[in-house]
Design a protein around this motif. Structure first.
Motif, mmCIF file in Angstrom:
data_model
loop_
_atom_site.group_PDB
_atom_site.id
_atom_site.type_symbol
_atom_site.label_atom_id
_atom_site.label_comp_id
_atom_site.label_asym_id
_atom_site.label_seq_id
_atom_site.Cartn_x
_atom_site.Cartn_y
_atom_site.Cartn_z
ATOM 1 N N ARG A 43 -64.989 -51.077 43.274
ATOM 2 C CA ARG A 43 -66.052 -50.631 42.365
ATOM 3 C C ARG A 43 -66.451 -49.187 42.642
ATOM 4 O O ARG A 43 -66.914 -48.471 41.747
ATOM 5 N N ARG A 44 -66.250 -48.722 43.870
ATOM 6 C CA ARG A 44 -66.682 -47.371 44.257
ATOM 7 C C ARG A 44 -65.589 -46.330 44.092
ATOM 8 O O ARG A 44 -65.875 -45.136 44.191
ATOM 9 N N HIS A 45 -64.348 -46.724 43.888
ATOM 10 C CA HIS A 45 -63.254 -45.766 43.796
ATOM 11 C C HIS A 45 -63.410 -44.868 42.567
ATOM 12 O O HIS A 45 -64.109 -45.206 41.606
ATOM 13 N N TYR A 46 -62.722 -43.722 42.594
ATOM 14 C CA TYR A 46 -62.774 -42.798 41.467
ATOM 15 C C TYR A 46 -62.206 -43.467 40.212
ATOM 16 O O TYR A 46 -61.337 -44.328 40.266
ATOM 17 N N HIS A 152 -67.320 -35.922 50.629
ATOM 18 C CA HIS A 152 -66.140 -36.700 51.001
ATOM 19 C C HIS A 152 -65.560 -37.310 49.731
ATOM 20 O O HIS A 152 -66.282 -37.621 48.782
ATOM 21 N N ALA A 153 -64.241 -37.484 49.726
ATOM 22 C CA ALA A 153 -63.569 -38.017 48.535
ATOM 23 C C ALA A 153 -64.096 -39.390 48.146
ATOM 24 O O ALA A 153 -64.000 -39.777 46.975
ATOM 25 N N SER A 154 -64.658 -40.126 49.089
ATOM 26 C CA SER A 154 -65.198 -41.448 48.770
ATOM 27 C C SER A 154 -66.362 -41.375 47.794
ATOM 28 O O SER A 154 -66.693 -42.365 47.136
ATOM 29 N N GLY A 173 -52.881 -36.491 50.571
ATOM 30 C CA GLY A 173 -52.470 -37.876 50.411
ATOM 31 C C GLY A 173 -52.610 -38.283 48.961
ATOM 32 O O GLY A 173 -52.866 -37.453 48.076
ATOM 33 N N ASN A 174 -52.447 -39.570 48.695
ATOM 34 C CA ASN A 174 -52.554 -40.036 47.313
ATOM 35 C C ASN A 174 -53.928 -39.754 46.723
ATOM 36 O O ASN A 174 -54.046 -39.341 45.570
ATOM 37 N N THR A 175 -54.986 -39.951 47.511
ATOM 38 C CA THR A 175 -56.336 -39.734 46.989
ATOM 39 C C THR A 175 -56.584 -38.271 46.676
ATOM 40 O O THR A 175 -56.995 -37.917 45.566
ATOM 41 N N GLY A 176 -56.340 -37.389 47.646
ATOM 42 C CA GLY A 176 -56.600 -35.974 47.432
ATOM 43 C C GLY A 176 -55.783 -35.390 46.295
ATOM 44 O O GLY A 176 -56.286 -34.629 45.455
ATOM 45 N N SER A 177 -54.513 -35.768 46.230
ATOM 46 C CA SER A 177 -53.639 -35.233 45.188
ATOM 47 C C SER A 177 -54.067 -35.708 43.807
ATOM 48 O O SER A 177 -54.076 -34.933 42.842
ATOM 49 N N GLU A 178 -54.433 -36.975 43.707
ATOM 50 C CA GLU A 178 -54.842 -37.491 42.402
ATOM 51 C C GLU A 178 -56.172 -36.893 41.967
ATOM 52 O O GLU A 178 -56.377 -36.604 40.782
ATOM 53 N N ALA A 307 -63.432 -33.362 50.394
ATOM 54 C CA ALA A 307 -62.677 -33.644 51.620
ATOM 55 C C ALA A 307 -62.060 -35.034 51.566
ATOM 56 O O ALA A 307 -62.743 -36.042 51.754
ATOM 57 N N ALA A 308 -60.757 -35.074 51.294
ATOM 58 C CA ALA A 308 -60.017 -36.339 51.358
ATOM 59 C C ALA A 308 -59.471 -36.486 52.771
ATOM 60 O O ALA A 308 -58.266 -36.459 53.013
ATOM 61 N N THR A 309 -60.407 -36.620 53.700
ATOM 62 C CA THR A 309 -60.072 -36.604 55.126
ATOM 63 C C THR A 309 -59.910 -37.993 55.713
ATOM 64 O O THR A 309 -59.891 -38.159 56.930
ATOM 65 N N GLY A 310 -59.806 -38.991 54.848
ATOM 66 C CA GLY A 310 -59.414 -40.305 55.312
ATOM 67 C C GLY A 310 -60.556 -41.214 55.725
ATOM 68 O O GLY A 310 -61.743 -40.896 55.553
#
Length: 375
Positions: A43-46, A152-154, A173-178, A307-310
């Motif tokens: 529910r929280r994802h982009y 943060h990317a989250s 990674g997949n998150t940052g690139s997308e 920051a998609a820092t994981g």
């Protein structure tokens, strides 16, 4: 709540799959979820996120993902599926129950302490709190001097707040690139992508064959063999992007996977880099009076840093004193096995397989359920 029930912590896909598999084995379970709904992390994802694995190979045990959700299931439909799954299997989910610690209560018994002070007891516990549990905040030297917006990317949902702004996305990674692609399509004025290690890029599918299928086929082959095959495939499928600042990686694809880094599935990054809409730059090294200093010595001044820092697994507060975690904070054993020092304590969802997370969660669930029912 009966002490005879298996206690499952986490109502994401892993925990729900275990509960459904246990029900098919005739074993009662109760799923404890700290949020107000199942599938809280989804529910929280982009918003633009889709499963990078196919609908066919992402269904959990006992209920296929509906065909109308399409081959690549959208984030919102993943949430709908988890709701349908919970209802279909009549899973007993207790929301608002935040388990803060698991402790021994004599050999073969466990006590779960909650943030409200309540305690739940049982002989069998399955921990399924998720691979991406605790966001890792950036810790660059001097970052406190940055006067722009740092998130943060989250916390990223969609590109709307970043229209006409200069954005630096950190992490390829997949998150940052997308997210970087999403920003370019959503009207950001400039998008740069800071990269520490060149990622392995794979096509999500080629001539109808999904990358996940290849991951399933090669998963148990020797690492050097997969590395060589993947390099040969990449030379055919993925253009050389070195002139745009994104060189091919120097380490093997499966070698990198074994270190915990999955390949980057292309959902628009290659075209965005070739079109110079996403600009690869060196990794962030530090900040100097608010200016971003990159690893190659260049200096940039973005308005926003995403920051998609994981993430960390965040298991230490829960089970850190039980000697069941390795030095990376991951369970020493997972799936149907339990540690000899912690019988009846199972873990699922703490690997990052190239064969697909949902697929492996389903396999794990069946194996865990069989182990518990026969134990």
């Amino acid at each position: 709540m009966s002490n005879a029930a298996v206690l499952v912590i986490g109502a994401g896909p892993g925990g729900l799959a275990v509960a459904a598999a246990l029900r098919r084995e005739g074993v009662a379970s109760v799923v404890l979820e700290r949020s107000d709904d199942v599938g809280a992390s989804w529910r929280r994802h982009y918003e633009r996120l889709h499963l990078h694995t196919t609908r066919r190979w992402s269904s959990l045990p006992g209920l296929p993902i509906p065909r109308e959700f399409g081959r690549w299931v959208a984030r919102a439909d993943v949430v709908r599926y988890l709701e349908l799954y919970t209802a279909h299997h009549r899973i007993d989910v207790r929301t608002g129950v935040d388990v803060k610690r698991i402790s021994r209560a004599g050999y073969g018994r466990w006590v779960l302490e909650t943030t409200t002070g309540d305690e739940l007891a049982g002989s069998t516990v399955v921990v399924a709190t998720g691979y991406n549990h605790t966001p890792v905040p950036p810790s660059w030297p001097g970052v406190e001097t940055f006067a722009g917006e740092l998130v943060h990317a989250s916390a990223y949902r969609n590109p709307e707040p970043y229209g006409d702004r200069d954005v630096l996305v950190v992490g390829a990674g997949n998150t940052g690139s997308e997210i970087a692609v999403d920003l370019t399509e959503g009207g950001a004025a400039r998008v740069r992508l800071a990269i520490r290690s060149a990622p392995h890029i794979v096509r999500r599918s080629n001539l109808g064959w999904p990358a996940q299928g290849t991951g399933i086929v090669v998963r148990h082959l020797p690492v050097p063999v997969v590395d060589r095959v993947a390099a040969a495939v990449a030379r055919v499928e993925v253009p050389d992007l070195a002139e745009f600042g994104l060189p091919r990686p120097t380490t093997g694809l499966y070698s990198r996977v074994r270190q915990g880094s999955v390949p980057l599935q292309d959902v628009g990054l290659i075209a965005a880099v070739q079109g110079r809409r996403v600009e690869p730059v060196a990794a962030v090294d530090s900040f100097d009076d608010g200016v971003v200093v990159l690893a190659d010595g260049s200096r940039i001044t973005p308005e926003v840093i995403i920051a998609a820092t994981g993430y960390l697994r965040g298991l230490e507060p829960l089970v850190g004193d039980l000697d069941v975690l390795d030095d990376r904070g991951l369970p020493r054993v997972h799936g149907p096995r339990t540690s000899t020092s912690a019988p009846g304590l199972y873990f699922t969802g703490y690997t990052n397989p190239i064969s697909g997370m949902f697929r492996e969660l389903g396999i794990d669930a069946r194996r865990i359920a069989r182990a518990i029912s026969r134990g």
